[in-house]
Structures are given as structure tokens and as C-alpha cells.
Design an enzyme around this catalytic site. Structure first.
Site, PDB file in Angstrom:
ATOM      1  N   GLU A   1       0.691  -1.246  -0.018  1.00 13.52           N
ATOM      2  CA  GLU A   1      -0.028  -0.056  -0.039  1.00 13.52           C
ATOM      3  C   GLU A   1       0.887   1.152  -0.204  1.00 13.52           C
ATOM      4  O   GLU A   1       0.355   2.293  -0.542  1.00 13.52           O
ATOM      5  CB  GLU A   1      -0.990  -0.087   1.321  1.00 13.52           C
ATOM      6  CG  GLU A   1      -2.060  -0.917   1.017  1.00 13.52           C
ATOM      7  CD  GLU A   1      -1.874  -2.410   1.311  1.00 13.52           C
ATOM      8  OE1 GLU A   1      -2.443  -3.097   1.130  1.00 13.52           O
ATOM      9  OE2 GLU A   1      -0.757  -2.665   1.898  1.00 13.52           O
TER      10      GLU A   1
ATOM     11  N   HIS B   1      -9.651  -5.780  11.084  1.00 16.48           N
ATOM     12  CA  HIS B   1     -10.360  -5.527   9.649  1.00 16.48           C
ATOM     13  C   HIS B   1     -11.795  -4.860   9.639  1.00 16.48           C
ATOM     14  O   HIS B   1     -12.479  -4.890   8.955  1.00 16.48           O
ATOM     15  CB  HIS B   1     -10.381  -6.759   8.857  1.00 16.48           C
ATOM     16  CG  HIS B   1      -9.184  -7.416   8.662  1.00 16.48           C
ATOM     17  ND1 HIS B   1      -8.268  -8.208   9.439  1.00 16.48           N
ATOM     18  CD2 HIS B   1      -8.405  -7.425   7.549  1.00 16.48           C
ATOM     19  CE1 HIS B   1      -7.251  -8.260   8.941  1.00 16.48           C
ATOM     20  NE2 HIS B   1      -7.216  -8.062   7.560  1.00 16.48           N
TER      21      HIS B   1
END
Length: 379
Positions: free
Chosen positions: A100, A169
């Protein structure tokens, strides 16, 4: 057959209304326009709304491209980028390694040079690996360059609680990014929001954080021909009153708008008229619409999945206290996620995020309609 009966009945009602409006040309024309919108309304799910928005903007502007993990060959982790690689090729739909920080930095650098990247995060939880690029580079460069460098970039992907994926998450980043000057933060609820807001975000000269919801991708909503027009956009920073009411206001965003609307349906059976505001935008926040509603209803419930401290609801409360305090007839009620990391166990997970019954109880408290059962639940 049932649809045919309904259609014939609707037609008869329509003809009667039109006959009554015939002496008023303006009313008749308005009725015709409204009936055309109603009869031609179709349905679209949120995933397809996002996909079509990206497709159309890439077709209209060769500077727009998509970059991220599995956006090409795999068609996107949630299939939002389905078909784009085949249509636009690997130069404009770029699959990246699992890095990322790397591909977000590439996107920001490309935006500095006038391209318009759409950076997809498989989940915004992974965007934490790239948060320096988002905040210190994308959000601040226009200011630090004296307005000479624009950063037209969209960071998009699923945000908030999913299901059964535990603490790392399942968290809402709306308040995190909503605090940062230089960013615009959008939170679509339905297909119209997804399509109109994403197209506006791609066209915007500033960095936009676009927070979707994994649970909502497959949800289907009615859309009008206007929404399907390639030129359709929604204004950034403008909330929508999804349901008008007179007794109390509920502000919500993303998936929680649906919870607010379902709660409002139940509360209507008790004679409580609820106004539901779909925020659509966290930054800029449409304070004018919120305060206008509170000044009408005199009560407020804020609803969000995120943690309570320094949350979006807290900012809304501050705005209402500053601008509309003397209109309030009851304390503001805040409904948030529990102030804990998300549990993995399904029964605890349900307790950690707002439920429709939580909204109903909060509205009853604000309207002084609490039952004995509500009081036991609160205890």
C-alpha cells in the site's frame, strides 16, 4: 398479473390526478415529469453504480486511471473494477504488489503531475500502511505549494465493520480522515450516492477519501434516468434528507442510513415522526442542513458505526450546541460502536455495533416515550 393490476390502478389514479391538474398548466407539467421519472425508474446495486461511474469517467478523461491490488486480472477484490482491464488495458488499470505504501505513493506522485489516479484499497484498514502519503503528501501539498500544485486523487475502498473479520479488519475511518484539512471525505449509502459522489470525486481537483461499505456492495436501490446519465454528479458537502419528519432528527451515513430509515418506519407506528439525514459527506460537513432540521424537530440522534470518542456524532453535537442549542427540547443522543476493538465472536460482534433497536430506544428516550422494557435494557 399482480403487477398488471397495480399498473392499471396506478394508471387510473394518474389519469384522475392529471384531469384535476389540467386547469393548472404548471401543476400538470410537474405531474407529467414526476410520472415519467417514476415509470422509468430502474434498479442498480452499489457495486454496479461504482463500476459504471469509474468506467464513464475513464472513458471521458484519459488522465483517469486505476491502481491497486487485484484491480485488473482479478477484476477487483469486490468486483468493483470488473471489465475495466479488458476495456482500457494494463496502462490504465494497474495491478500492484501487496504494498500500500508503494502504490499509494505512486498515485500521489502521478496526481502531482496532473494525472487523476483512483487508488483502490482492498480495505481501508490496509490504508494505514499508506497514511503518510494520504495525509502528509496528498492532503497538504496544495497548501504547502501556495496553491500551485493540485492533487486530484481518489482513495477508495470498503470501510467500517464487515462480518466475522475481527478487530484489525473492522473499523470506521470516517472520523480519522474527517479531521484532516485538505481532504474531502465522502460516505455513500445507496446506488445514487455511490455513482454521483464517485463521479464528483474523480472530477474534483483535491484529494478525496471515498469510504464505501463491504456489506452494501450487493444492495440494490431504485435509480432514475437522471442518475444514469453520464453527466450526473452529486455536490460534495451536501447532505440529503432521506425522510422528512417533525418530531426528531437522525443523522447517519453509509450503512447506518438504512438502519435509521428502518427505525423510522417502526417509530411511525408509535406516532413518532422521524426526519432522517443521509450525511453523504463527512468533510465538508453539511452543518446547515443538520441545524435546519434540528431547529424544526428540536431533537437529535446521531448514528454511526465508529467509536464514540472524537467521532462524527461528537462533531455534529458540537455544531448543534454552538448553532442551535436553544432549539433543543431534549439532550442529544449519540449511538456509536462500542468503545472496544471489534470482537470476533458473532454474538459479541453484534453487541459492538449499533442495531436498529438501539436507534428506536434512543428516539423514544429523546421523545420521552421510553417503555419499562427500554429502561431495563438501558440498565
Amino acid at each position: 398479473m399482480m403487477l398488471g393490476v397495480v399498473g392499471r390502478q396506478a394508471g387510473e389514479v394518474g389519469r384522475l390526478i392529471f384531469k384535476r391538474c389540467s386547469n393548472d398548466n404548471a401543476a400538470a407539467m410537474a405531474w407529467v415529469a414526476a410520472s415519467k421519472r417514476f415509470m422509468s425508474t430502474t434498479e442498480m446495486n452499489v457495486r454496479d453504480a461504482l463500476n459504471s461511474a469509474i468506467d464513464e469517467e475513464m472513458s471521458a478523461d484519459s488522465k483517469v486511471f486505476v491502481i491497486g491490488e487485484e484491480v485488473g486480472e482479478y477484476q477487483g477484490a469486490y468486483k468493483v473494477t470488473k471489465g475495466l482491464l479488458q476495456k482500457f488495458g494494463p496502462d490504465r488499470v494497474l495491478d500492484t504488489p501487496i504494498t500500500e505504501a508503494g502504490f499509494t505513493g505512486l498515485g500521489v506522485g502521478a496526481a502531482f503531475q496532473g494525472l487523476k489516479p483512483i487508488v483502490e484499497f482492498m480495505t481501508f484498514n490496509f490504508a494505514m500502511q499508506a497514511i503518510d502519503h494520504i495525509i502528509n503528501s496528498a492532503a497538504k501539498t496544495n497548501y504547502m505549494s501556495g496553491g500551485t500544485i493540485n492533487v486530484p486523487i481518489v482513495f477508495r475502498g470498503p470501510n467500517g465493520a464487515a462480518a466475522g473479520v475481527a478487530a484489525q479488519h473492522s473499523q470506521c475511518f470516517a472520523a480519522w480522515y474527517g479531521q484532516v484539512p485538505g481532504l474531502k471525505v465522502l460516505v455513500p449509502y445507496n446506488a445514487e450516492d455511490a455513482r454521483g459522489l464517485l463521479k464528483a470525486a474523480i472530477r474534483d481537483p483535491d484529494p478525496v477519501v471515498f469510504l464505501e461499505n463491504e456489506i452494501m456492495y450487493g444492495e440494490t436501490f431504485p435509480v432514475s434516468p437522471e442518475v444514469l446519465d453520464p453527466s450526473f454528479t452529486l455536490p460534495i458537502g451536501q447532505a440529503k434528507v432521506e425522510r422528512e419528519g417533525k418530531d426528531i432528527t437522525i443523522t447517519a451515513f453509509s450503512k447506518m442510513v438504512g438502519y435509521a430509515l428502518k427505525a423510522a418506519d417502526e417509530l411511525a407506528k408509535e406516532g413518532i415522526s422521524v426526519e432522517v439525514i443521509n450525511l453523504r459527506s463527512i468533510r465538508p460537513l453539511d452543518r446547515a442542513t443538520i441545524n435546519a432540521s434540528v431547529r424544526k424537530t428540536s431533537r437529535l440522534v446521531t448514528l454511526e458505526e465508529g467509536w464514540p470518542q472524537h467521532g462524527v456524532g461528537a462533531e455534529i453535537c458540537a455544531s448543534v450546541v454552538e448553532e442551535s442549542f436553544y432549539y433543543l427540547d431534549a439532550p442529544v443522543e449519540r449511538i456509536c460502536g462500542a468503545d472496544v476493538p471489534m470482537p470476533y465472536a458473532a454474538n459479541l460482534e453484534r453487541l459492538a455495533v449499533p442495531q436498529i433497536e438501539d436507534v428506536i430506544r434512543a428516539v423514544r428516550r429523546a421523545c420521552h416515550r421510553s417503555s419499562a422494557e427500554d429502561q431495563r435494557e438501558a440498565a
